[in-house]
Design an enzyme around this catalytic site. Structure first.
Site, PDB file in Angstrom:
ATOM      1  CE  LYS A 144     -12.399  -5.802   6.295  1.00  0.00           C
ATOM      2  NZ  LYS A 144     -13.433  -4.753   6.196  1.00  0.00           N
ATOM      3  CB  THR A 191     -16.654   3.587   6.336  1.00  0.00           C
ATOM      4  OG1 THR A 191     -15.334   3.065   6.525  1.00  0.00           O
ATOM      5  CG2 THR A 191     -17.352   3.755   7.674  1.00  0.00           C
ATOM      6  CG  HIS A 251     -15.662  -0.230  16.160  1.00  0.00           C
ATOM      7  ND1 HIS A 251     -15.966   0.485  15.036  1.00  0.00           N
ATOM      8  CD2 HIS A 251     -15.510   0.672  17.143  1.00  0.00           C
ATOM      9  CE1 HIS A 251     -15.974   1.770  15.315  1.00  0.00           C
ATOM     10  NE2 HIS A 251     -15.704   1.912  16.598  1.00  0.00           N
ATOM     11  CE  LYS A 305     -13.889   5.645   3.457  1.00  0.00           C
ATOM     12  NZ  LYS A 305     -12.675   4.846   3.762  1.00  0.00           N
ATOM     13  CE  LYS A 346     -14.329  -4.453   1.358  1.00  0.00           C
ATOM     14  NZ  LYS A 346     -15.261  -3.806   2.248  1.00  0.00           N
ATOM     15  NE  ARG A 347      -5.505  -4.604   7.451  1.00  0.00           N
ATOM     16  CZ  ARG A 347      -4.960  -4.560   8.657  1.00  0.00           C
ATOM     17  NH1 ARG A 347      -5.114  -3.493   9.418  1.00  0.00           N
ATOM     18  NH2 ARG A 347      -4.252  -5.554   9.123  1.00  0.00           N
TER      19      ARG A 347
END
Ligand SMILES: *Cc1c(COP(=O)(O)O)cnc(C)c1O
Length: 824
Positions: A566, A668, A369, A672, A560-561
């Site tokens: 990110k 992911t 991952h 969504k 998100k985290r």
């Protein structure tokens, strides 16, 4: 003890789904299971009574699924995952059993609203983020596509922490999902296993037999199973999520207690229970503590013992294990399973080593991952050896064989031998869990095409050379039941009206709305649904944060985290730059925008927490500035979790997927959003690359450096300084932040954050800023042409079906597990 007389399985008729009957049963549960007169019932009691009525309907089908596998002798999948971020279950179960309407009506007879009751269910947060949520979507999709199996994990007493924001900063509070009990789970005392730690290994010599190793653990705890049914679409198959809870072998030391040592009497039991007390709140970072290794071994060993026991009961031998069971390791967290399965086969079941290795490899698969070096698990040898002495021996033996094979068959030497070795000799000797999982599996997969390619080039470069057929790709997906039908009933209804209900059973049929992107009436209705979902989110923001946002503005959302890769920071800097521009030119024709953030930072990740603080500081100033009015708002919604995601995803116009290219394995959240008709602004990273292929270049908004370009810049000495000096908008924004404009009570608060950008810019925020800014202004223009925007949104929803986790699961079932409906 089993019954001495054969008992016919459930004797009753299938339960009725008639409204009257459901209403009667809810009342019966309220009275006889909860022990309350309906007049005294509180909202929470209605939730419980409703859950119990739904659960009865699940149980009959659950038995039937279990019987089917016993009778057909089919192959079962065991999905081992340290995390299952399941969220609430009631709506999912009701939807999949097609009970939404009758239950709504039944509750209405008592003046109770189903929607309100559902909101009271605690959100089961047994995971950090994407990896745990993937496991949850996979469980639902396995049941929905008819792949029989178990999810195996840990029943944490405290899941992922609850986040509050206090004076702009993250505060972590304990999460307590089990305080009111959990009606979904069944404790299985008959499925409990001893798990050992520490102690010694002795070699036993018996005449005429090869020497045997016997492990005598110094410490033992019990793993007790708790089962939760996982309901597939239309309830046709129900699988089991089996979570392990740790308990002491002797709950209390009576001797100590009787001598007056009341604390000491409970020491053992406290130590045992500590194993499953809390989820480690870190993703993309290796926890590195002894308790974490205990958790990993604890649930791996319990799951493997359980799986072997079931197999031997059915088939009488472990020889056929690989034909009947597929074990999938969700990241390296359960990688110790490779050594543990070898131990169980060789030491306990007496299988010769070479045959045991064949069985292990044929049984196991491993999903990688992350490529982030700080997230790759490795354990100090001395810790591993002390806690798991026999497993350490086994790892040495496996390692010797792999190295011998590499040297003899492929002529590996020196550098390449150390690259494939299970032991990292460089950093004080450590066990590399990725290497262990790789060599012990017949299939190793990445989670998007780009990530899989990068795996071959980077972390597993040499192992890939040694075993060139082992790595394959399985792009992630999301469950369309939860992430479309349940979270967006309005859109589901619109699509059903337009093309019929066939897409509910086969999500690929949703493609039929693609041509309706040219149908003005449909596009307008599509836009109206989006407006409704935005108004619902605006209502939540108003209730929770006492802040008014305009549902006609662009809802630009990054949830998100919180992690540097990110790049929430890039988004915040863009907000500051935009704020600056609006203030300088208030007369221009700005497109109103609401920038929404949510996400948690690991408690030990200082930079990520600073980013949260900055987002909140920026929001405070911008939202109170009358000059920008409704042209720009910034919102940080606390405590991101699955339930909040279900409200946020359908309400987005714009989805922010802006990680530094090469660092997001798949994502992911991106899927969504797009499924619910948000347009994506993103980098060519993770699954964004494949989303672009499916959605089409005109319907996704890609900017910035590519993964090879990032790698190239990092190889040179890239810094942000020259870029900042040449980019006035960026320079002004950074200056505003570092001058203390947003943190007057502590002007130097963000000096560290900003000076990193000047001196290093490791995450390519400066490098990508201009391209990001330009794309955002392009999107401002597009939003002023709502028909065009909404037509693109329709294309997104129509073309996202490939990113269903049903597709992912079918690929795993066919290419890795050889299990499920298609398998022979
Ligand atoms: C989908 C989801 C994630 C993963 O989001 P990414 O954007 O892919 O990182 C994390 N947390 C929750 C609650 C989710 O629903």
């Amino acid at each position: 003890m089993s019954a001495t007389k054969e008992i016919d399985a459930p004797v009753h008729e299938p339960r009725s789904n008639d409204t009257e009957e459901l209403a009667r049963q809810i009342l019966e549960k309220m009275t006889y299971s909860i022990g309350k007169h309906p007049d005294q019932a509180r909202k929470y009691d209605w939730l419980r009574a409703t859950t119990l009525v739904v659960r009865d309907r699940i149980i009959d089908r659950w038995f039937a699924s279990g019987n089917r596998i016993e009778e057909t002798g089919g192959k079962e999948v065991c999905y081992l995952s340290m995390e299952f971020l399941i969220g609430r279950l009631l709506r999912d179960a009701i939807n999949n059993l097609q009970l939404t309407q009758p239950i709504t009506e039944a509750l209405a007879k008592y003046g109770v609203e189903l929607d309100m009751v559902e909101l009271l269910e605690p959100d089961a947060a047994l995971g950090n983020g994407g990896l745990g949520r993937l496991a949850a979507c996979f469980m639902e999709s396995m049941a929905s596509t008819g792949v029989p199996g178990y999810g195996y994990g840990i029943r944490y007493v405290h899941g992922f922490f609850r986040q509050e924001i206090s004076e702009g900063a993250q505060v972590e509070l304990p999460e307590t999902w089990l305080v009111h009990g959990n009606p979904w789970e069944f404790e299985r005392r008959d499925a409990s296993y001893e798990i050992g730690f520490g102690g010694t290994v002795n070699t036993i010599h018996e005449t005429g037999r090869p020497p045997r190793q016997v492990w005598r653990p110094g410490e033992r705890v019990m793993a007790v199973a708790f089962d939760t049914p996982m309901v597939g679409w239309r309830g046709e198959q129900i699988n089991t999520l089996r979570l392990w809870s740790a308990q002491a072998v002797d709950p209390i030391l009576l001797d100590a207690f009787n001598q007056g040592d009341h604390i000491g009497a409970l020491v053992e039991s406290n130590k045992a229970e500590a194993i499953t007390r809390v989820l480690y709140p870190a993703d993309s970072h290796q926890a590195g503590q002894e308790l974490r290794l205990r958790q990993e071994y604890f649930f791996s060993s319990a799951s493997l013992q359980d799986m072997i026991k079931r197999h031997v009961r059915r088939h009488g031998t472990v020889e056929t294990l690989a034909d009947k069971v597929a074990v999938q390791l969700n990241d390296t967290h359960p990688a110790v399973s490779i050594a543990e399965l070898m131990r169980l086969l060789v030491d306990i079941h007496g299988v010769p080593w070479a045959r045991a290795w064949e069985i292990t490899r044929a049984t196991c698969g491993y999903t990688n991952h992350t490529l982030l070096p700080e997230a790759l698990e490795h354990w100090p040898i001395h810790l591993f050896e002390r806690l798991l002495p026999r497993q350490m021996q086994i790892i040495y033996t496996i390692n010797a064989e792999v190295i011998r094979h590499a040297a003899q068959e492929k002529g590996f030497e020196g550098f390449e031998i150390s690259a494939i070795s299970l032991i990292d000799e460089g950093n004080g000797r450590r066990v590399r869990m990725g290497q262990l999982a790789f060599v012990g599996s017949h299939a190793v997969n990445g989670v998007s095409a780009l990530h899989t390619d990068l795996m071959k080039e980077t972390v597993f470069h040499s192992l890939h050379k040694l075993y060139p057929d082992r790595i394959q790709n399985k792009t992630n997906g999301v469950a369309p039941r939860r992430w479309l039908m349940e979270c967006n009933p309005e859109l589901t209804e619109l699509i059903t009206d337009a093309i019929g209900p066939g897409f509910l059973d086969d999500i690929d049929k949703i493609r039929a709305i693609d041509k309706l992107a040219n149908d003005a009436a449909f596009v307008e209705k599509f836009g109206a649904v989006k407006r409704t979902k935005k108004a619902q989110l605006a209502h939540l923001i108003s209730e929770r944060m006492a802040l008014q946002v305009d549902p006609d503005a662009i809802f630009d959302i990054q949830v998100k985290r919180i992690h540097e890769y990110k790049r929430q920071l890039l988004n915040i800097i863009e907000a500051v730059a935009l704020y600056d521009q609006i203030r300088s030119h208030p007369e221009r024709n700005w497109t109103p925008r609401v920038k929404i953030f949510a996400g948690k930072a690991a408690p030990s990740y200082a930079q990520a927490k600073e980013i949260i603080h900055l987002a909140n500081d920026v929001a405070r100033l911008i939202n109170s500035d009358p000059v920008v009015r409704d042209l720009l708002k910034v919102v940080f919604i606390p405590n991101y979790n699955v339930s909040l995601a279900e409200i946020i995803m359908p309400a987005a116009d714009l989805s922010e997927q802006i990680s530094t290219a090469g660092l997001e394995a798949s994502g992911t959240g991106n899927m969504k959003f797009a499924l619910n008709g948000a347009l994506t602004i993103g980098t060519l990273d993770g699954a964004n690359v494949e989303m672009k292929d499916h959605i089409g270049d005109d319907n996704i908004f890609i900017f910035g450096l590519t993964a090879p370009e990032v790698a190239e810049r990092r190889a040179q000495t890239h810094s942000g300084r020259s870029i900042i000096e040449e980019t006035p908008i960026l320079r002004e924004a950074l200056h505003a932040i570092s001058s203390g404009l947003f943190s007057p009570e502590e002007p130097a608060r963000y000096h560290g954050l900003i000076s990193n950008l000047y001196n290093n810019d490791w995450w390519m925020i400066c490098a990508d800023f201009q391209a990001y800014w330009d794309m955002q202004r392009h999107l401002d223009d597009l939003y002023r042409r709502p028909k065009e925007w909404q037509a693109k949104a329709v294309h997104n929803t129509a073309r996202m079906s490939w990113f269903s986790s049903d597709r992912s699961i079918r690929e795993y079932a066919k290419d890795i597990w050889q299990a499920g409906p298609g398998a022979v």
